[in-house]
Design an enzyme around this catalytic site. Structure first.
Site, PDB file in Angstrom:
ATOM      1  N   ARG A   1      33.667  39.288  32.713  1.00  0.00           N
ATOM      2  CA  ARG A   1      33.740  40.685  33.185  1.00  0.00           C
ATOM      3  C   ARG A   1      32.401  41.118  33.788  1.00  0.00           C
ATOM      4  O   ARG A   1      31.951  42.253  33.581  1.00  0.00           O
ATOM      5  CB  ARG A   1      34.116  41.648  32.052  1.00  0.00           C
ATOM      6  CG  ARG A   1      35.490  41.421  31.448  1.00  0.00           C
ATOM      7  CD  ARG A   1      36.591  41.711  32.477  1.00  0.00           C
ATOM      8  NE  ARG A   1      37.896  41.742  31.880  1.00  0.00           N
ATOM      9  CZ  ARG A   1      38.702  40.683  31.733  1.00  0.00           C
ATOM     10  NH1 ARG A   1      38.315  39.488  32.148  1.00  0.00           N
ATOM     11  NH2 ARG A   1      39.898  40.818  31.201  1.00  0.00           N
ATOM     12  N   SER A  56      42.307  47.193  29.701  1.00  0.00           N
ATOM     13  CA  SER A  56      41.370  47.156  28.561  1.00  0.00           C
ATOM     14  C   SER A  56      40.284  48.205  28.777  1.00  0.00           C
ATOM     15  O   SER A  56      39.622  48.212  29.818  1.00  0.00           O
ATOM     16  CB  SER A  56      40.681  45.792  28.475  1.00  0.00           C
ATOM     17  OG  SER A  56      41.610  44.766  28.271  1.00  0.00           O
ATOM     18  N   GLU A  58      34.635  48.948  29.671  1.00  0.00           N
ATOM     19  CA  GLU A  58      34.887  48.092  30.833  1.00  0.00           C
ATOM     20  C   GLU A  58      35.037  48.906  32.134  1.00  0.00           C
ATOM     21  O   GLU A  58      34.357  48.635  33.117  1.00  0.00           O
ATOM     22  CB  GLU A  58      36.110  47.213  30.580  1.00  0.00           C
ATOM     23  CG  GLU A  58      36.257  46.128  31.626  1.00  0.00           C
ATOM     24  CD  GLU A  58      37.667  45.618  31.750  1.00  0.00           C
ATOM     25  OE1 GLU A  58      38.473  46.237  32.480  1.00  0.00           O
ATOM     26  OE2 GLU A  58      37.967  44.584  31.119  1.00  0.00           O
TER      27      GLU A  58
HETATM   28  P1  FAD Z   1      38.851  50.208  41.445  1.00  0.00           P
HETATM   29  O1  FAD Z   1      39.305  50.678  40.110  1.00  0.00           O
HETATM   30  O2  FAD Z   1      39.166  51.040  42.618  1.00  0.00           O
HETATM   31  O3  FAD Z   1      37.276  49.949  41.385  1.00  0.00           O
HETATM   32  C1  FAD Z   1      36.719  49.222  40.310  1.00  0.00           C
HETATM   33  C2  FAD Z   1      35.240  48.974  40.624  1.00  0.00           C
HETATM   34  O4  FAD Z   1      35.130  48.132  41.778  1.00  0.00           O
HETATM   35  C3  FAD Z   1      34.456  50.243  40.973  1.00  0.00           C
HETATM   36  O5  FAD Z   1      33.154  50.055  40.511  1.00  0.00           O
HETATM   37  C4  FAD Z   1      34.488  50.283  42.501  1.00  0.00           C
HETATM   38  O6  FAD Z   1      33.379  50.964  43.056  1.00  0.00           O
HETATM   39  C5  FAD Z   1      34.418  48.797  42.824  1.00  0.00           C
HETATM   40  N1  FAD Z   1      35.091  48.432  44.077  1.00  0.00           N
HETATM   41  C6  FAD Z   1      36.428  48.449  44.340  1.00  0.00           C
HETATM   42  N2  FAD Z   1      36.658  47.968  45.584  1.00  0.00           N
HETATM   43  C7  FAD Z   1      35.455  47.662  46.108  1.00  0.00           C
HETATM   44  C8  FAD Z   1      35.022  47.147  47.373  1.00  0.00           C
HETATM   45  N3  FAD Z   1      35.885  46.835  48.338  1.00  0.00           N
HETATM   46  N4  FAD Z   1      33.692  46.981  47.583  1.00  0.00           N
HETATM   47  C9  FAD Z   1      32.788  47.284  46.616  1.00  0.00           C
HETATM   48  N5  FAD Z   1      33.135  47.784  45.414  1.00  0.00           N
HETATM   49  C10 FAD Z   1      34.453  47.964  45.167  1.00  0.00           C
HETATM   50  N6  FAD Z   1      41.191  43.306  34.786  1.00  0.00           N
HETATM   51  C11 FAD Z   1      40.998  42.002  34.458  1.00  0.00           C
HETATM   52  O7  FAD Z   1      39.956  41.430  34.770  1.00  0.00           O
HETATM   53  N7  FAD Z   1      41.966  41.304  33.797  1.00  0.00           N
HETATM   54  C12 FAD Z   1      43.130  41.849  33.432  1.00  0.00           C
HETATM   55  O8  FAD Z   1      43.973  41.180  32.847  1.00  0.00           O
HETATM   56  C13 FAD Z   1      43.371  43.217  33.761  1.00  0.00           C
HETATM   57  N8  FAD Z   1      44.514  43.821  33.407  1.00  0.00           N
HETATM   58  C14 FAD Z   1      44.726  45.131  33.717  1.00  0.00           C
HETATM   59  C15 FAD Z   1      45.930  45.722  33.336  1.00  0.00           C
HETATM   60  C16 FAD Z   1      46.182  47.050  33.639  1.00  0.00           C
HETATM   61  C17 FAD Z   1      47.508  47.664  33.217  1.00  0.00           C
HETATM   62  C18 FAD Z   1      45.223  47.807  34.358  1.00  0.00           C
HETATM   63  C19 FAD Z   1      45.517  49.228  34.734  1.00  0.00           C
HETATM   64  C20 FAD Z   1      44.015  47.225  34.729  1.00  0.00           C
HETATM   65  C21 FAD Z   1      43.749  45.882  34.404  1.00  0.00           C
HETATM   66  N9  FAD Z   1      42.534  45.248  34.742  1.00  0.00           N
HETATM   67  C22 FAD Z   1      42.336  43.919  34.456  1.00  0.00           C
HETATM   68  C23 FAD Z   1      41.462  46.002  35.434  1.00  0.00           C
HETATM   69  C24 FAD Z   1      41.667  46.090  36.978  1.00  0.00           C
HETATM   70  O9  FAD Z   1      42.948  45.694  37.326  1.00  0.00           O
HETATM   71  C25 FAD Z   1      40.655  45.216  37.726  1.00  0.00           C
HETATM   72  O10 FAD Z   1      39.337  45.562  37.368  1.00  0.00           O
HETATM   73  C26 FAD Z   1      40.799  45.350  39.240  1.00  0.00           C
HETATM   74  O11 FAD Z   1      40.012  44.380  39.877  1.00  0.00           O
HETATM   75  C27 FAD Z   1      40.423  46.737  39.767  1.00  0.00           C
HETATM   76  O12 FAD Z   1      40.800  46.809  41.131  1.00  0.00           O
HETATM   77  P2  FAD Z   1      40.837  48.192  41.905  1.00  0.00           P
HETATM   78  O13 FAD Z   1      41.048  47.899  43.354  1.00  0.00           O
HETATM   79  O14 FAD Z   1      41.818  49.104  41.263  1.00  0.00           O
HETATM   80  O15 FAD Z   1      39.351  48.716  41.670  1.00  0.00           O
HETATM   81  N1  EPU Z   2      45.083  42.358  19.075  1.00  0.00           N
HETATM   82  C1  EPU Z   2      45.129  43.254  18.009  1.00  0.00           C
HETATM   83  N2  EPU Z   2      45.783  44.442  18.216  1.00  0.00           N
HETATM   84  C2  EPU Z   2      46.379  44.748  19.394  1.00  0.00           C
HETATM   85  C3  EPU Z   2      46.340  43.839  20.467  1.00  0.00           C
HETATM   86  C4  EPU Z   2      45.664  42.635  20.279  1.00  0.00           C
HETATM   87  O1  EPU Z   2      44.605  42.999  16.936  1.00  0.00           O
HETATM   88  O2  EPU Z   2      46.925  45.856  19.481  1.00  0.00           O
HETATM   89  C5  EPU Z   2      44.331  41.094  18.882  1.00  0.00           C
HETATM   90  C6  EPU Z   2      45.239  39.931  18.480  1.00  0.00           C
HETATM   91  O3  EPU Z   2      44.509  39.162  17.569  1.00  0.00           O
HETATM   92  C7  EPU Z   2      45.401  39.174  19.792  1.00  0.00           C
HETATM   93  C8  EPU Z   2      44.033  39.386  20.426  1.00  0.00           C
HETATM   94  O4  EPU Z   2      43.695  40.728  20.086  1.00  0.00           O
HETATM   95  O5  EPU Z   2      45.660  37.812  19.592  1.00  0.00           O
HETATM   96  C9  EPU Z   2      43.978  39.172  21.935  1.00  0.00           C
HETATM   97  O6  EPU Z   2      44.942  40.026  22.571  1.00  0.00           O
HETATM   98  P1  EPU Z   2      45.360  39.776  24.107  1.00  0.00           P
HETATM   99  O7  EPU Z   2      45.830  38.380  24.260  1.00  0.00           O
HETATM  100  O8  EPU Z   2      46.275  40.868  24.506  1.00  0.00           O
HETATM  101  O9  EPU Z   2      44.007  39.851  24.879  1.00  0.00           O
HETATM  102  P2  EPU Z   2      42.777  40.870  24.827  1.00  0.00           P
HETATM  103  O10 EPU Z   2      41.594  40.118  24.320  1.00  0.00           O
HETATM  104  O11 EPU Z   2      43.111  42.136  24.156  1.00  0.00           O
HETATM  105  C10 EPU Z   2      41.935  40.169  27.189  1.00  0.00           C
HETATM  106  C11 EPU Z   2      41.510  40.878  28.432  1.00  0.00           C
HETATM  107  C12 EPU Z   2      42.730  41.336  29.215  1.00  0.00           C
HETATM  108  C13 EPU Z   2      43.535  40.104  29.607  1.00  0.00           C
HETATM  109  C14 EPU Z   2      43.944  39.376  28.331  1.00  0.00           C
HETATM  110  C15 EPU Z   2      44.638  38.071  28.642  1.00  0.00           C
HETATM  111  C16 EPU Z   2      39.333  41.824  27.989  1.00  0.00           C
HETATM  112  C17 EPU Z   2      38.530  43.047  27.743  1.00  0.00           C
HETATM  113  N3  EPU Z   2      40.650  41.996  28.103  1.00  0.00           N
HETATM  114  O12 EPU Z   2      42.593  41.133  26.385  1.00  0.00           O
HETATM  115  O13 EPU Z   2      42.281  41.996  30.398  1.00  0.00           O
HETATM  116  O14 EPU Z   2      44.671  40.460  30.346  1.00  0.00           O
HETATM  117  O15 EPU Z   2      42.777  39.071  27.546  1.00  0.00           O
HETATM  118  O16 EPU Z   2      43.684  37.146  29.071  1.00  0.00           O
HETATM  119  O17 EPU Z   2      38.783  40.733  28.089  1.00  0.00           O
HETATM  120  C18 EPU Z   2      41.674  44.114  31.333  1.00  0.00           C
HETATM  121  O18 EPU Z   2      40.558  43.624  31.547  1.00  0.00           O
HETATM  122  O19 EPU Z   2      41.976  45.263  31.688  1.00  0.00           O
HETATM  123  C19 EPU Z   2      42.689  43.297  30.642  1.00  0.00           C
HETATM  124  C20 EPU Z   2      43.900  43.756  30.344  1.00  0.00           C
END
Ligand code: FAD
Ligand code: EPU
Length: 340
Positions: A163, A237, A331
């Site tokens: 991240r 997250s 995050e």
């Molecule tokens: P924004 O929210 O618009 O911006 C995020 C940041 O990037 C800001 O600092 C912004 O200034 C910058 N930015 C955006 N576009 C540009 C650009 N073109 N040039 C320079 N800076 C820029 N993230 C994960 O890593 N793994 C996950 O599994 C994951 N799961 C998610 C699940 C859900 C339901 C949600 C809502 C979010 C999740 N995220 C996850 C976070 C998010 O999807 C990512 O961080 C994604 O890359 C954000 O994209 P965005 O275009 O919406 O960025």
């Molecule tokens: N868990 C709990 N309670 C909950 C949910 C999860 O205790 O309510 C514990 C369980 O032990 C579970 C563990 O957390 O096994 C891991 O959960 P999960 O697999 O859902 O992953 P996470 O660590 O919570 C991370 C990323 C996610 C990404 C998933 C899958 C971060 C901060 N988050 O979540 O990214 O999708 O792994 O790789 O690293 C995001 O960045 O927005 C995001 C959703």
């Protein structure tokens, strides 16, 4: 060319009310130099937004908000082994993952269904289910803010981590990414070791899955596990998973033997969701609350302002620190002025 006092509520997935003092949507790169010069001459700070899925916006964002919406996917080179593909920052991430899968360009399937734009992917080195995007990025093409000077950063210069990247450190809020160049292999052993993914494949008796099966499994797991922002506003997250050194981990594990952990090159990774759940937040009620299915996600069904989200986040950080001595790091990035 810019508009004033533009409503950003529909443009952030947490649906917090927010206004951009000045606003412009960039659909072709030729617009950029003019917009940046205009911002410079007015001394406006610049905030770049993609699809708003990883930001917490205050009530007012002073200066100019630039929405990056440039589109286009170009295959620069292709041979039997791999393809080199340049993708404009405004393309949708999941759309790119599907496009690659259809063409047999592999590697991104574990990152299916992550919301947001391609341009934001390198910012926090998006990752899920055992894969991080940085592995496939050859270079990032960007403009320095506010001068507009063109820069190409290769993978090493991006300094990708968990991240993390140079765009969250030395170049924090200092660039507008225009495009990202990926190198994608045409044959690759699928990554299936992430516990939830491995368990899903086993449960459905999927042995030796191909990239499409991994893609479908990830889509199914995510749809089940994480709230859809279109139905329940959230930014995924809300905190990073803390990574502990040996001494801290050993001491904490002795006090909390049930604490889950994953071994990471950087140390012992603890699921922040578990820490938050142990502090009782999964049962919390209120307009802004922790999701009932995933403790790492803060949901905002009533579209309350960012200050209320920040207040809950503060309570969570305080409770986890008091109980476990771990300081959680937020995050999603925070922008603008918060009414307290
Ligand atoms: P924004 O929210 O618009 O911006 C995020 C940041 O990037 C800001 O600092 C912004 O200034 C910058 N930015 C955006 N576009 C540009 C650009 N073109 N040039 C320079 N800076 C820029 N993230 C994960 O890593 N793994 C996950 O599994 C994951 N799961 C998610 C699940 C859900 C339901 C949600 C809502 C979010 C999740 N995220 C996850 C976070 C998010 O999807 C990512 O961080 C994604 O890359 C954000 O994209 P965005 O275009 O919406 O960025
Ligand atoms: N868990 C709990 N309670 C909950 C949910 C999860 O205790 O309510 C514990 C369980 O032990 C579970 C563990 O957390 O096994 C891991 O959960 P999960 O697999 O859902 O992953 P996470 O660590 O919570 C991370 C990323 C996610 C990404 C998933 C899958 C971060 C901060 N988050 O979540 O990214 O999708 O792994 O790789 O690293 C995001 O960045 O927005 C995001 C959703």
């Amino acid at each position: 060319m810019t508009r004033d006092h533009v409503d950003l509520q529909p443009l952030n997935t947490l649906r917090v009310p927010a206004l951009a003092e000045h606003f412009a949507e960039v659909t072709v790169s030729s617009q950029l130099q003019g917009l940046l010069a205009h911002a410079r001459s007015n001394h406006w700070p610049i905030t770049v937004l993609g699809e708003g899925s990883n930001v917490v916006l205050g009530d007012l964002l002073p200066g100019l908000v630039l929405l990056q919406r440039c589109k286009g996917i170009t295959v620069l080179e292709e041979d039997d082994q791999q393809a080199r593909v340049q993708v404009a920052a405004g393309e949708n991430w999941h759309g790119l993952v599907r496009w690659c899968l259809e063409r047999g360009y592999l590697g991104l399937e574990n990152l299916a269904l992550i919301p947001g734009s391609v341009g934001a992917a390198p910012i926090q080195n998006i990752g899920a289910y055992g894969v991080e995007v940085g592995e496939f990025i050859q270079s990032v093409q960007c403009r320095l803010l506010p001068t507009g000077e063109h820069r190409v950063l290769d993978r090493d210069a991006c300094a990708f981590g968990y991240r993390d990247s140079v765009f969250k450190r030395e170049l924090k809020d200092a660039t507008l990414i225009e495009s990202v160049t990926f190198i994608l292999p045409k044959s690759r052993e699928p990554v299936t070791s992430y516990p939830t993914l491995a368990a899903y494949l086993e449960a459905y008796d999927i042995v030796d899955p191909d990239a499409r099966e991994v893609f479908e499994a990830v889509v199914a797991i995510r749809s089940n596990r994480l709230p859809d922002p279109a139905e329940l506003p959230n930014v995924g997250s809300f905190f990073k998973n803390p990574v502990l050194d040996d001494a801290t981990f050993t001491a904490l594990a002795a006090d909390h033997p049930a604490m889950p952990h994953y071994e990471d090159p950087a140390g012992h990774k603890i699921p922040a969701a578990w820490l938050i759940e142990q502090c009782g937040f999964k049962q919390c009620e209120g307009a802004v609350r922790v999701d009932a299915d995933h403790a790492l996600v803060i949901v905002n069904p009533e579209h309350r302002p960012a200050a209320e989200v920040a207040a809950l986040a503060r309570d969570i950080v305080g409770a986890v620190q008091a109980r476990f001595g771990i300081l959680l790091e937020q995050e999603p990035r925070r922008y603008g002025i918060f009414e307290q």
